[in-house]
Structures are given as structure tokens and as C-alpha cells.
Enzyme design. Structure first.
Site, PDB file in Angstrom:
ATOM      1  N   GLY A 158     -20.630   4.025  11.573  1.00  0.00           N
ATOM      2  CA  GLY A 158     -19.424   3.743  12.352  1.00  0.00           C
ATOM      3  C   GLY A 158     -18.698   4.980  12.846  1.00  0.00           C
ATOM      4  CB  VAL A 191     -20.177  17.634   5.411  1.00  0.00           C
ATOM      5  CG1 VAL A 191     -20.129  17.687   6.937  1.00  0.00           C
ATOM      6  CG2 VAL A 191     -19.224  18.657   4.797  1.00  0.00           C
ATOM      7  CG  ASN A 235      -2.016   0.990   1.158  1.00  0.00           C
ATOM      8  OD1 ASN A 235      -2.431   1.380   0.067  1.00  0.00           O
ATOM      9  ND2 ASN A 235      -2.479   1.465   2.303  1.00  0.00           N
ATOM     10  CB  SER A 236       3.894   2.171   0.485  1.00  0.00           C
ATOM     11  OG  SER A 236       4.624   0.970   0.412  1.00  0.00           O
ATOM     12  CE  LYS A 263      -3.170  -0.035  13.424  1.00  0.00           C
ATOM     13  NZ  LYS A 263      -1.727  -0.123  13.175  1.00  0.00           N
ATOM     14  CG  ASP A 266       3.672 -10.649   3.232  1.00  0.00           C
ATOM     15  OD1 ASP A 266       3.446 -10.052   4.311  1.00  0.00           O
ATOM     16  OD2 ASP A 266       2.806 -11.285   2.604  1.00  0.00           O
ATOM     17  CE1 TYR A 322      -6.134   0.450  10.923  1.00  0.00           C
ATOM     18  CE2 TYR A 322      -7.879   1.618  12.084  1.00  0.00           C
ATOM     19  CZ  TYR A 322      -6.565   1.521  11.693  1.00  0.00           C
ATOM     20  OH  TYR A 322      -5.677   2.496  12.080  1.00  0.00           O
ATOM     21  CB  SER A 360      -5.600   3.733  15.792  1.00  0.00           C
ATOM     22  OG  SER A 360      -6.780   4.451  15.501  1.00  0.00           O
ATOM     23  CG  ASN A 396      -8.143   8.889   6.298  1.00  0.00           C
ATOM     24  OD1 ASN A 396      -7.231   8.152   5.937  1.00  0.00           O
ATOM     25  ND2 ASN A 396      -8.974   8.556   7.261  1.00  0.00           N
TER      26      ASN A 396
HETATM   27  C1  UD1 Z   1     -10.643   6.809  10.368  1.00  0.00           C
HETATM   28  C2  UD1 Z   1     -11.002   5.542  11.035  1.00  0.00           C
HETATM   29  C3  UD1 Z   1     -10.021   5.284  12.146  1.00  0.00           C
HETATM   30  C4  UD1 Z   1      -8.625   5.192  11.578  1.00  0.00           C
HETATM   31  C5  UD1 Z   1      -8.301   6.415  10.765  1.00  0.00           C
HETATM   32  C6  UD1 Z   1      -7.050   6.116   9.969  1.00  0.00           C
HETATM   33  C7  UD1 Z   1     -13.426   5.319  10.680  1.00  0.00           C
HETATM   34  C8  UD1 Z   1     -14.751   5.234  11.345  1.00  0.00           C
HETATM   35  N1  UD1 Z   1     -12.372   5.572  11.494  1.00  0.00           N
HETATM   36  O1  UD1 Z   1     -10.784   7.847  11.340  1.00  0.00           O
HETATM   37  O2  UD1 Z   1     -10.336   4.073  12.789  1.00  0.00           O
HETATM   38  O3  UD1 Z   1      -7.674   5.034  12.622  1.00  0.00           O
HETATM   39  O4  UD1 Z   1      -9.335   6.729   9.852  1.00  0.00           O
HETATM   40  O5  UD1 Z   1      -6.659   7.203   9.252  1.00  0.00           O
HETATM   41  O6  UD1 Z   1     -13.326   5.188   9.483  1.00  0.00           O
HETATM   42  N2  UD1 Z   1     -15.511  13.053   6.700  1.00  0.00           N
HETATM   43  C9  UD1 Z   1     -16.458  13.677   5.899  1.00  0.00           C
HETATM   44  N3  UD1 Z   1     -16.388  13.482   4.550  1.00  0.00           N
HETATM   45  C10 UD1 Z   1     -15.426  12.700   3.955  1.00  0.00           C
HETATM   46  C11 UD1 Z   1     -14.448  12.084   4.790  1.00  0.00           C
HETATM   47  C12 UD1 Z   1     -14.540  12.281   6.159  1.00  0.00           C
HETATM   48  O7  UD1 Z   1     -17.338  14.377   6.396  1.00  0.00           O
HETATM   49  O8  UD1 Z   1     -15.430  12.550   2.731  1.00  0.00           O
HETATM   50  C13 UD1 Z   1     -15.574  13.272   8.153  1.00  0.00           C
HETATM   51  C14 UD1 Z   1     -15.865  11.992   8.940  1.00  0.00           C
HETATM   52  O9  UD1 Z   1     -17.234  11.820   9.123  1.00  0.00           O
HETATM   53  C15 UD1 Z   1     -15.128  12.288  10.260  1.00  0.00           C
HETATM   54  C16 UD1 Z   1     -13.978  13.209   9.858  1.00  0.00           C
HETATM   55  O10 UD1 Z   1     -14.296  13.709   8.575  1.00  0.00           O
HETATM   56  O11 UD1 Z   1     -15.959  12.998  11.109  1.00  0.00           O
HETATM   57  C17 UD1 Z   1     -12.655  12.476   9.778  1.00  0.00           C
HETATM   58  O12 UD1 Z   1     -12.830  11.303   8.995  1.00  0.00           O
HETATM   59  P1  UD1 Z   1     -11.593  10.381   8.553  1.00  0.00           P
HETATM   60  O13 UD1 Z   1     -10.508  11.224   8.006  1.00  0.00           O
HETATM   61  O14 UD1 Z   1     -12.118   9.285   7.700  1.00  0.00           O
HETATM   62  O15 UD1 Z   1     -11.027   9.811   9.927  1.00  0.00           O
HETATM   63  P2  UD1 Z   1     -11.774   9.025  11.099  1.00  0.00           P
HETATM   64  O16 UD1 Z   1     -13.083   8.517  10.688  1.00  0.00           O
HETATM   65  O17 UD1 Z   1     -11.743   9.904  12.302  1.00  0.00           O
END
Ligand code: UD1
Length: 341
Positions: free
Chosen positions: A301, A221, A38-39, A157, A61, A153, A128, A203
């Protein structure tokens, strides 16, 4: 005295590569082990351009224990291991739990075998805040109990932490630290390395930069009906260079035998909650670039809010975050533009 030698698993990944830069700039010698699952190995060029040092990567691996230990043995000895190598897509883990168990837990077991066979005394584990599940009280401290894992996942952890806890408790002379990351984001200020997801970004920060550069029409959002200042979810975004620094401090701490217990856990967040809408506005302010967004339904989630109490890491490791959300956004944007050239 020769420099301490650190084995970095997942050294070609996002956090691994930034940590290698910090280690090299702090006088450590580094060997990476990464099979590119993944890199991209190109990141080694970026590390060299920043530090002037070429890091060797062992392409094996880690979930194949015997093969991995044999390959790594040739390049020892090591004073410590920093274990990043893991798959990290929550969504994919739900569909392919066995892939996550095999890869993430398998590689964690291999790190312990390396510690045994190569007599490596110290290890840092990339954990995490997902281990807390849905916390009842905020901010979360390290004494907040582990919640029920939300997904496979998260379970890997939690399992990693449980196994290391038992391992270090029962192995005289070996010590370890788990760093529980909140939301790592941003890129090295040189824009020579950053996050390069091989799959579609999920993310928030890479989704923002991909939208700003036109790869996506708009950002969704996920929910504006949470009990927060503006109704969107709250997270603790920590700049990847600050995060990387914490690993160097953690390995220094173990090498100097300053730990009170064989195995310690630390929250790694800046301790400030930022909403999704605030993050989008911070991007727009920091870069002057507009991001189209719309409000959608909640994502399954998601926890409404989570941010760290970071007293333990600031007091015991002397960690002090230097970057804020604006700087996260500026650096993430510079990297997005650089990697699309
Ligand atoms: C996620 C994982 C977490 C993991 C981390 C790794 C989940 C539920 N959690 O964290 O276990 O350790 O990534 O990087 O997936 N958001 C939007 N629109 C988008 C993307 C995100 O609104 O298109 C919001 C999400 O609802 C959240 C915030 O942005 O409130 C951050 O989201 P994200 O970057 O995916 O991280 P986590 O969910 O906090």
C-alpha cells in the site's frame, strides 16, 4: 470585541492539541470535544502549562449524533469548528472497515448537524494527501484528481471531502476548508505535548524515536528498490507546529470572509521530498543519537513518492513553514524522552 469561539473536535489528539495551543496564542477561545478513544485527557495539562489557559473538554462520542449535539449545545455558541476527531490507523482500517466508517464518517455527519442546530458558519476539515491515492505526477497540486482509495481510512477522508463539498455548495452563508496533510511529525518545542499513540506506533518518526530510546531493537526500512535517490520512499514531512498554524490561518480566512468559494481545499506540506534513509540520517545528525535500522521488503500500500505543491496555501492563506526535517527530529526526540520519564 469578544474572542471568536472555536469548537475543536479531537482536541486531545496529536494535531488537535497543537492546534489548540496555536489558537489560544492567537487570541481564540477554544472548547474541545474528545471521548479519549485514541488520546489522553492529560494533554489538557500540557496545553495549560504552555498557554496558561485551561481548555474545557466535552467527553462525548461524536458518532452518536443526537447525544453529541445535545452535549455540545450547552457550551455554544461557536464561530467555527475544526474537525480532527478520527481514527487514523491505515492497518487497523483494513481489518475493521466498519469501525472506521462509523467513527470517521459518523462524526463528520455530526459536525454538519452541529453547524445546522447551533448555527455555526465555518468549518475546517482535517484531510490527508491519501485522497490522491497513487499520483501520476509530482508534486501534487489540489487539481490532481482523487485517486482510488488505497484503504478504508483513505475512503473516509475522501468521503468527508465529498460530503463537505456538497454541503457547503448548497448551504448559503456557510463556508469550509479541507486541509490535506502530507506527513505531520515532530512535537511542540516545550516537549509538553506531542504524539502519544495509544497503539503501537507505525508512522516513521515515532518509530525512529522509539528505536533510538530502546523500545525497539531496530527499525525496518520498507524497501530500498524504489526509483528514488537512495531507493527508499519519498514523503513530505511537515512540522506539527507549522501544521497547527495553518488551521489558525484557515479559520481567520473564513471568519474574514476572504474565501472565493464556499468550500476550498489546500495541500499542507512543505513541498520537499525526503527519503526514509534521509529522515533517519537527519535524526542522527540532529540529535547525535544512533538508530539501528535494516532494510526490509516494501510495505503493502505504500506509494513510492508523494510531496506537495503548496503554492495555493502559501499564496492564499499566507502560510509559510518555518521548521525543517532537523527541527522535526529534534523536537520529536525531546518529546520521546520527556514522555518516557
Ligand atoms: C500513512 C498513511 C496515510 C496517513 C498517514 C497518517 C499508509 C500507506 N499511509 O502515511 O494514509 O494519512 O500515515 O499519519 O499507511 N516507514 C519505514 N519503516 C517504518 C515506518 C515507515 O520505512 O517502520 C516508511 C514508509 O514506508 C513510508 C515512510 O516511512 O515510506 C512514511 O511512513 P508513515 O509514517 O507510515 O506515513 P505514510 O505511509 O506516508
Amino acid at each position: 470585541m469578544s474572542s471568536p469561539r472555536i469548537l475543536v473536535t479531537g482536541g486531545c489528539g496529536y494535531i488537535g492539541s497543537h492546534t489548540i495551543v496555536d489558537l489560544l496564542e492567537s487570541g481564540y477561545e477554544v472548547v474541545s470535544v474528545d471521548n479519549g478513544i485514541n488520546s489522553s485527557f492529560d494533554v489538557l495539562d500540557g496545553i495549560e502549562a504552555i498557554t496558561g489557559k485551561r481548555v474545557m473538554n466535552i467527553d462525548v462520542d461524536l458518532s452518536e449524533t443526537a447525544e453529541a449535539v445535545a452535549a455540545i449545545k450547552e457550551h455554544g455558541p461557536f464561530d467555527g469548528i475544526i474537525h480532527f476527531a478520527a481514527l487514523k490507523s491505515v492497518e487497523e482500517s483494513v481489518f475493521k472497515p466498519l469501525r472506521y466508517f462509523r467513527n470517521n464518517i459518523g462524526s463528520t455527519l455530526t459536525t454538519m448537524k452541529i453547524m445546522e442546530d447551533l448555527n455555526v458558519p465555518h468549518l475546517i476539515f482535517s484531510s490527508s494527501c491519501t485522497v490522491y491515492g497513487t499520483p501520476e505526477n509530482l508534486p501534487v497540486t489540489e487539481d490532481t484528481p482523487m485517486g482510488r482509495a488505497e484503504n478504508p481510512y483513505g475512503a473516509t477522508k475522501q468521503t468527508g471531502e465529498i460530503l463537505y463539498d456538497q454541503y457547503f455548495k448548497n448551504k448559503t452563508g456557510k463556508t469550509g476548508i479541507s486541509l490535506r496533510y502530507f506527513n505531520p511529525a515532530g512535537a511542540h518545542p516545550s516537549a509538553l505535548i506531542g504524539e502519544s499513540p495509544t497503539q503501537k506506533a507505525t508512522n516513521l518518526v515515532p518509530v525512529i524515536t522509539e528505536t533510538a530510546i530502546g523500545l525497539r531493537e531496530s527499525l525496518m526500512v520498507f524497501g530500498d528498490d524504489y526509483p528514488s535517490r537512495d531507493g527508499s520512499c519519498i514523503r513530505d514531512y511537515v512540522h506539527v507546529t507549522d501544521l497547527a498554524r495553518a488551521h489558525t490561518l484557515a479559520i481567520d480566512h473564513l471568519l474574514k470572509q476572504m474565501n472565493h468559494r464556499p468550500y476550498e481545499v489546500y495541500n499542507l506540506g512543505i513541498g520537499q521530498g525526503v527519503t526514509v534513509l534521509e529522515a533517519i540520517h537527519a535524526f542522527q545528525e540532529a540529535t547525535g543519537v544512533n538508530v539501528n535500522y535494516m532494510i526490509g521488503p516494501r510495505r503493502a500500500g505504500d506509494v513510492a513518492a508523494i510531496y506537495a505543491d503548496n503554492t495555493r496555501i502559501t499564496d492564499q492563506l499566507g502560510w509559510k513553514p518555518e521548521q525543517d526535517i532537523q527541527s522535526i527530529m529534534r523536537s520529536a526526540w525531546a518529546w520521546e524522552k520527556a514522555r518516557r520519564k
